[in-house]
Design an enzyme around this catalytic site. Structure first.
Site, short mmCIF file in Angstrom:
data_model
loop_
_atom_site.label_atom_id
_atom_site.label_comp_id
_atom_site.label_asym_id
_atom_site.label_seq_id
_atom_site.Cartn_x
_atom_site.Cartn_y
_atom_site.Cartn_z
N LYS B 76 -57.68 -29.07 -44.14
CA LYS B 76 -58.40 -29.53 -43.15
C LYS B 76 -59.90 -29.71 -43.59
O LYS B 76 -60.62 -29.40 -44.35
CB LYS B 76 -58.40 -28.32 -42.28
N SER B 151 -57.21 -27.11 -32.98
CA SER B 151 -57.88 -28.10 -33.46
C SER B 151 -57.37 -28.59 -34.91
O SER B 151 -57.73 -29.69 -35.46
CB SER B 151 -59.33 -27.82 -33.83
N SER B 175 -56.16 -22.33 -33.09
CA SER B 175 -56.20 -23.73 -33.70
C SER B 175 -55.28 -24.09 -34.66
O SER B 175 -55.33 -24.87 -35.23
CB SER B 175 -57.99 -24.08 -34.34
#
Lengths: 477, 484
Positions: B76, B151, B175
């Site tokens: 990420k 997210s 997330s």
């Protein structure tokens, strides 16, 4: 109307840790800009603070020295504001749970009176960097070497009543942090500085007047001048029908005045909240005990001991104990020569005068305590007079180290041979017949003149006691 | 090759059936072929990946390989990667090449996992749909008109489409779990403090926790084991030994007590998702588990408390993005205030600004007690709810998300509805507990997840419970047809 001054001080003492409070970068002063700022100090994305345990120990040591409350738990909080030399956009400080709570400090006033000043709290925080406005062609340069340096902010109660008291408090604190070896006390480099909250009120009024905060005072002289100026400004203002506004002011040492920096309305809302990156600081009784073991003899204890052990006056004992290194120097000399009063006079007199003139700390003094001990011993064993000793001291200051060698090579040994002194005196009397006549007619003040002449003739080496005795005998015969 | 489990890939690498270079190349080619449709990667690090793969092959050849050596991974874009742009989904950091690596990145490097690239995400991890990214929305591989969740939307989409065998994520309010649910993946957010936050760009420091999104509990167990552990650089990381998560996967579930919080089955829950969850719970009964209805009475306070605490922390955490030292700086600032205002105004997106405003307000003088302090009290109540529940049960189960993947743009103008996407996941972050989402079925062709919540430091038990389910079901093996 009679006015009373009310002052509270916030002292910032830079803690003498080797690394910063939340990072491993060095705290050494004077490095090239931004060479002592690591990822944490630069507040790169993703970095986290780790508390320097040494800074905690130092704060605890300070708290113990003030006999303050040291809560089991204290909390770091973020103080949020934007400034280019504040890389995180917040300062990690302490807010409602400081590491040191209520304590006190005794100060001695000029009239010898002692007053106890309350210390509200002391908390740990990180220093900001520096903004440099010169040499950047209208731009501002940022140096983050200082960013993250540990500070102990020491907040007094508003219990100081004059600029002189404020200075006495500041000096006492200055001595204390150096005794504790938690701050180098270097005011020129900003290691020890203060903000002063100043207000005035009519004598007898209980409520405080509106205060102004004077920022960043970094010398004892400036503190006194700035406060005195501010007090006068406030009184003039009120007496002219005006009102003091709560604001932050800056002292301009060149003009000797304080100037408004920002008013309360412009003040930041710092939005303090507990720093989620740091756990609360837990202070165990084991840590308290351990730190207590490292406490040195403190200035007040030392003063009392000097008075008891060396029969010094309170004034002398106060002066000699104010600085730890001077106190230690004095003690070596006093014990070595066995004449504490003489040792005190020499340390506070010749030695201090030379140090002040050269503007160096005692750590850099060219005359060691052992050497001064020998010098005083040569006075007490009558090898040289006190006056000659001062000349020898000058030689020692300029690099010589052997007291006896100086006395020998310069022929400074005191003349104690009575017949030699008597011969010198006879010659002086013979050369000054009119003064002899006046003396014998009752003008006894001339004794000093004769002593002076004899000392001059002996190049200062004649034993003054013997000179006096023989002179008196010959003049009265 | 891209449908194999990590254990199978590891075996193939060890046996020499494939090399790490071949495997890495295979995924790089899949990224090239498919990612234009998904937008899951913001940076592909082909060179670094292949160079790391060559090193991995050497380690394998000389018998020095670990279980993960040679298996590629994607990170990420919230984790700092030395020498590689780390943008965190924001224009603010579009030009930021990190000079250092996050602990998570270092640990996975050390484990020998080649880095395929950096994954798209909501800006500064603020979002539940991956629509707030400066780099554009990510598409859900199960339906390209739908969001992958957020997210960690890039992480979920990339793994679901088999563009990476596994990926890291972070979870502040759901997330990892919510995108795992929406993309049919297994995702785990460990206990707060289990994985170091050093180098992970902070959103809400007291809630942020790194984890992993993969196909199965067994895959997640391997990678989480390599990521976890105490880190002296993170004062909130916990000094506690990391158990061997793979070793406990096979423990039978006989006698397991499952708690079902009645508050998680309210009217907000989509009936299709509810059915998927019910069926999964039934399956657990057949595995010998006992199901007990419990109550987490303060559940309704989780979202409001979260939307005070998380913005408060983010408003402070994002202050460092000021245009002074790195990141975006506006053109020709006329003075300091102008530089701050325009740099931040031009580089932060709308959702980030929303949250900075909310957080700044909540911390302001006069409002602090009513908002921040009260939210912290609620946080303790929620934590106490869980404490009481775990005196009664071993694991708590329920839906991960109230709905399946929604359409891109559908909730973009309705922040409250968007915030409610995380209604079942947020409380777990407030309590600092480990949480998982595992694929439990499809609703009209879209994946729905089952959430597992464990007591502190019991991520091993969660992985075990998830693995046992995956031994008797195949939802975790299903893949979106277009990316098979």
């Amino acid at each position: 109307m009679a006015w009373e001054t009310v002052i509270g001080l916030e002292i910032h003492a830079q803690l003498a840790t080797r690394s910063k409070i939340f990072s491993g970068a060095s705290t050494a002063y004077g490095a090239a800009p931004n060479t002592q700022a690591c990822a944490v100090d630069l507040a790169l994305p993703g970095v986290l603070p780790v508390l320097n345990r040494e800074a905690v120990r130092m704060a605890v040591k300070f708290g113990l020295a003030l006999d303050a409350d040291i809560p089991q738990r204290s909390v770091f909080a973020r103080k949020n504001y934007f400034y280019p030399d504040l890389p995180q956009g917040y300062q990690i400080s302490q807010f409602d749970q400081p590491i040191v709570a209520r304590g006190h400090l005794d100060i001695t006033l000029e009239n010898g009176e002692t007053r106890q000043i309350g210390v509200t709290r002391a908390h740990l925080e990180q220093d900001a960097g520096k903004s440099l406005h010169e040499d950047f062609h209208g731009l501002t340069g940022i140096d983050l070497n200082r960013a993250g340096t540990p500070l102990l902010e020491i907040v007094s109660e508003p219990e100081l009543r004059s600029a002189k008291e404020a200075v006495a408090y500041m000096k006492k604190m200055h001595a204390l942090v150096q005794y504790l070896e938690i701050c180098d006390g270097n005011m020129a480099e900003g290691s020890f500085r203060c903000d002063a909250n100043v207000s005035v009120r009519p004598v007898g009024q209980v409520e405080f007047g509106t205060r102004a905060e004077i920022k960043n005072l970094n010398s004892f002289r400036f503190i006194e001048r700035a406060i005195n100026y501010e007090v006068e400004r406030q009184i003039d203002l009120i007496e002219a029908g005006g009102e003091v506004v709560q604001e932050t002011r800056l002292y301009d040492p060149d003009k000797g005045e304080t100037r408004s920096m920002r008013s309360k309305e412009e003040a930041n809302d710092y939005r303090y909240f507990p720093c989620p990156d740091l756990l609360p600081v837990e202070i165990s009784t084991a840590l308290l005990d351990e730190v207590r073991q490292t406490l040195p003899e403190l200035p007040d204890e030392k003063k009392q001991r000097f008075m008891a052990e060396f029969s010094l006056s309170e004034k002398d004992a106060t002066e000699l104990s104010a600085n730890r290194e001077i106190a230690e120097y004095f003690e070596v000399v006093a014990q070595g020569c066995g004449e504490a009063k003489m040792a005190a006079n020499w340390v506070m007199g010749e030695l201090s005068a030379h140090l002040n003139k050269a503007d160096i700390p005692i750590a850099e003094c060219p005359v060691s305590a052992k050497t001064l001990t020998v010098l005083i011993q040569r006075i007490t064993d009558k090898t040289i007079s006190g006056k000659i000793a001062k000349d020898v001291f000058v030689e020692l200051w300029s690099g010589e180290s052997d007291v006896d060698a100086i006395i020998d090579s310069k022929g400074l040994k005191q003349i104690t041979d009575s017949s030699a002194i008597e011969a010198m005196i006879a010659e002086v009397l013979e050369n000054n017949p009119s003064q002899v006549e006046q003396f014998r007619a009752g003008k006894e003040k001339l004794m000093g003149f004769f002593v002076g002449q004899v000392m001059k003739a002996s190049k200062g080496k004649a034993n003054p006691g013997q000179v006096n005795e023989i002179l008196r005998r010959l003049l009265n015969s | 090759m891209h449908n194999k489990s990590l254990a199978e890939l590891s075996a193939s690498l060890q046996s020499g059936e494939i090399s790490s270079v071949e495997l890495t190349q295979h995924f790089l080619e899949r990224i090239k072929r498919h990612d234009s449709a998904l937008n899951s990667f913001v940076t592909v690090t082909e060179e670094q990946a292949l160079s790391a793969a060559r090193q991995a092959d050497q380690l394998i050849a000389t018998g020095q390989a670990g279980q993960l050596t040679g298996i590629p991974i994607a990170q990420k874009d919230i984790f700092c990667t030395e020498g590689i742009r780390t943008a965190c989904g924001s224009k603010m950091l579009d030009n930021f090449i990190s000079p250092y690596s996050a602990t998570v990145v270092e640990k996975l490097d050390t484990a020998g996992m080649p880095l395929l690239g950096k994954l798209n995400m909501d800006e500064f991890a603020m979002g539940s749909s991956n629509e707030t990214s400066f780099y554009g929305p990510v598409k859900n591989p199960w339906d390209l008109e739908r969001v992958p969740g957020g997210s960690s939307g890039g992480s979920a989409a990339a793994v679901a489409a088999r563009l990476a065998p596994i990926a890291t994520g972070t979870d502040t309010g759901g997330s990892i779990r919510q995108p795992a649910s929406l993309c049919g993946l297994t995702g785990i957010k460990p206990t707060y403090g289990r994985v170091s936050r050093w180098g992970m760009i902070a959103f809400a420091s007291s809630l942020d926790q790194a984890g992993v999104l993969g196909h199965s509990a067994a895959d997640c167990a391997l990678v989480l084991g390599a990521m976890a552990g105490f880190d002296a650089k993170d004062s909130t990381s916990i000094d506690r030994e990391t158990p061997d998560y793979s070793a406990s996967l096979s423990t039978p579930l006989e006698g397991l007590k499952i708690g079902l919080p009645k508050e998680y089955f309210d009217e907000g829950l989509d009936s299709g998702v509810g059915k998927v969850v019910d069926t999964a719970i039934e399956r657990y009964r057949t595995l010998g588990a006992e199901v007990i209805e419990i109550s987490l009475p303060n559940t309704h306070l989780a979202v409001p408390a979260y939307y005070v605490i998380a913005p408060a922390e983010c408003s402070s955490n994002l202050s460092r993005f000021d245009g002074v030292r790195y990141g975006y700086r506006c053109k020709d600032p006329k003075d300091l205030t102008d530089m701050y205002e325009r740099s931040r105004g031009e580089a932060f997106g709308a959702e980030v600004k929303n949250r900075i405003m909310i957080g700044t307000y909540a911390l302001s003088a006069g409002y602090y007690d009513a908002y921040y302090l009260k939210a912290q009290k609620v946080r303790r109540l929620i934590s106490d709810d869980f404490k009481r529940a775990f005196e009664q049960v071993d694991v708590i189960m329920g839906p991960t998300s109230p709905v399946t993947a929604f359409k891109i743009g559908e909730k973009a103008d309705d922040p409250i509805s968007m915030y409610l996407s995380d209604i079942y996941t947020i409380a777990v972050n407030l309590a600092g507990l480990p949480g998982m989402s595992i694929p439990a079925g499809l609703v009209e062709g879209l994946p729905a997840g089952l959430q597992l919540i464990g007591n502190a430091f019991e991520e091993g038990k969660l992985l075990n419970i998830a693995h046992q389910f995956q031994q008797v079901t195949d939802w975790h093996l299903q893949s979106p047809a277009a990316f098979a």
